[in-house]
Design a protein around this motif. Structure first.
Motif, PDB file in Angstrom:
ATOM      1  N   ILE A  92     -35.584 -31.445  36.714  1.00  0.00           N
ATOM      2  CA  ILE A  92     -34.674 -30.550  37.441  1.00  0.00           C
ATOM      3  C   ILE A  92     -35.539 -29.696  38.362  1.00  0.00           C
ATOM      4  N   TRP A  93     -35.299 -29.800  39.643  1.00  0.00           N
ATOM      5  CA  TRP A  93     -36.092 -29.146  40.667  1.00  0.00           C
ATOM      6  C   TRP A  93     -35.548 -27.755  40.964  1.00  0.00           C
ATOM      7  N   HIS A  94     -36.297 -26.729  40.607  1.00  0.00           N
ATOM      8  CA  HIS A  94     -35.955 -25.328  40.888  1.00  0.00           C
ATOM      9  C   HIS A  94     -34.541 -24.957  40.446  1.00  0.00           C
ATOM     10  N   GLY A  95     -34.027 -25.617  39.429  1.00  0.00           N
ATOM     11  CA  GLY A  95     -32.685 -25.313  38.944  1.00  0.00           C
ATOM     12  C   GLY A  95     -31.581 -25.668  39.922  1.00  0.00           C
ATOM     13  N   ILE A  96     -31.915 -26.471  40.933  1.00  0.00           N
ATOM     14  CA  ILE A  96     -30.955 -26.792  41.993  1.00  0.00           C
ATOM     15  C   ILE A  96     -30.422 -28.213  41.879  1.00  0.00           C
ATOM     16  N   ARG A  97     -31.327 -29.171  41.628  1.00  0.00           N
ATOM     17  CA  ARG A  97     -30.902 -30.574  41.561  1.00  0.00           C
ATOM     18  C   ARG A  97     -31.930 -31.398  40.792  1.00  0.00           C
ATOM     19  N   ALA A  98     -31.479 -32.572  40.376  1.00  0.00           N
ATOM     20  CA  ALA A  98     -32.367 -33.502  39.685  1.00  0.00           C
ATOM     21  C   ALA A  98     -33.162 -34.297  40.712  1.00  0.00           C
ATOM     22  N   GLU A  99     -34.412 -34.580  40.376  1.00  0.00           N
ATOM     23  CA  GLU A  99     -35.251 -35.420  41.217  1.00  0.00           C
ATOM     24  C   GLU A  99     -35.862 -36.514  40.365  1.00  0.00           C
ATOM     25  N   VAL A 100     -35.911 -37.719  40.925  1.00  0.00           N
ATOM     26  CA  VAL A 100     -36.417 -38.884  40.212  1.00  0.00           C
ATOM     27  C   VAL A 100     -37.845 -39.172  40.662  1.00  0.00           C
ATOM     28  N   ASN A 101     -38.725 -39.364  39.701  1.00  0.00           N
ATOM     29  CA  ASN A 101     -40.090 -39.797  39.982  1.00  0.00           C
ATOM     30  C   ASN A 101     -40.045 -41.321  40.075  1.00  0.00           C
ATOM     31  N   GLY A 102     -40.116 -41.835  41.287  1.00  0.00           N
ATOM     32  CA  GLY A 102     -40.009 -43.270  41.530  1.00  0.00           C
ATOM     33  C   GLY A 102     -41.086 -44.101  40.880  1.00  0.00           C
ATOM     34  N   GLU A 103     -42.224 -43.493  40.597  1.00  0.00           N
ATOM     35  CA  GLU A 103     -43.319 -44.223  39.947  1.00  0.00           C
ATOM     36  C   GLU A 103     -43.013 -44.472  38.466  1.00  0.00           C
TER      37      GLU A 103
END
Length: 68
Positions: free
Chosen positions: A33-44
């Motif tokens: 969860i990025w800065h409590g704003i949205r989810a981010e996927v680590n593509g690796e």
């Protein structure tokens, strides 16, 4: 020979509410969860298993094929 492809989770960040459900069920800890704003996927790390997409209550995660 064709282009190799890999499955990967993609989050629609415009409507993600950062509830964290996806991050809790990811077996490879590929979602943060990025800065409590949205989810981010680590593509690796993401292998496109689809658990996050099934768990997302807002249905903002899709599993897509991406070139490797």
């Amino acid at each position: 020979m064709g282009t190799r492809r890999k499955r990967r989770a993609v989050v629609n960040g415009d409507i993600c509410v950062a509830c964290g459900c996806c991050a809790r069920v990811c077996p490879l800890s590929a979602i943060q969860i990025w800065h409590g704003i949205r989810a981010e996927v680590n593509g690796e790390r993401c292998v496109g298993c689809g658990r996050c997409a099934k768990e997302c209550p807002a249905s903002v995660i899709k599993i897509q094929e991406v070139p490797v």
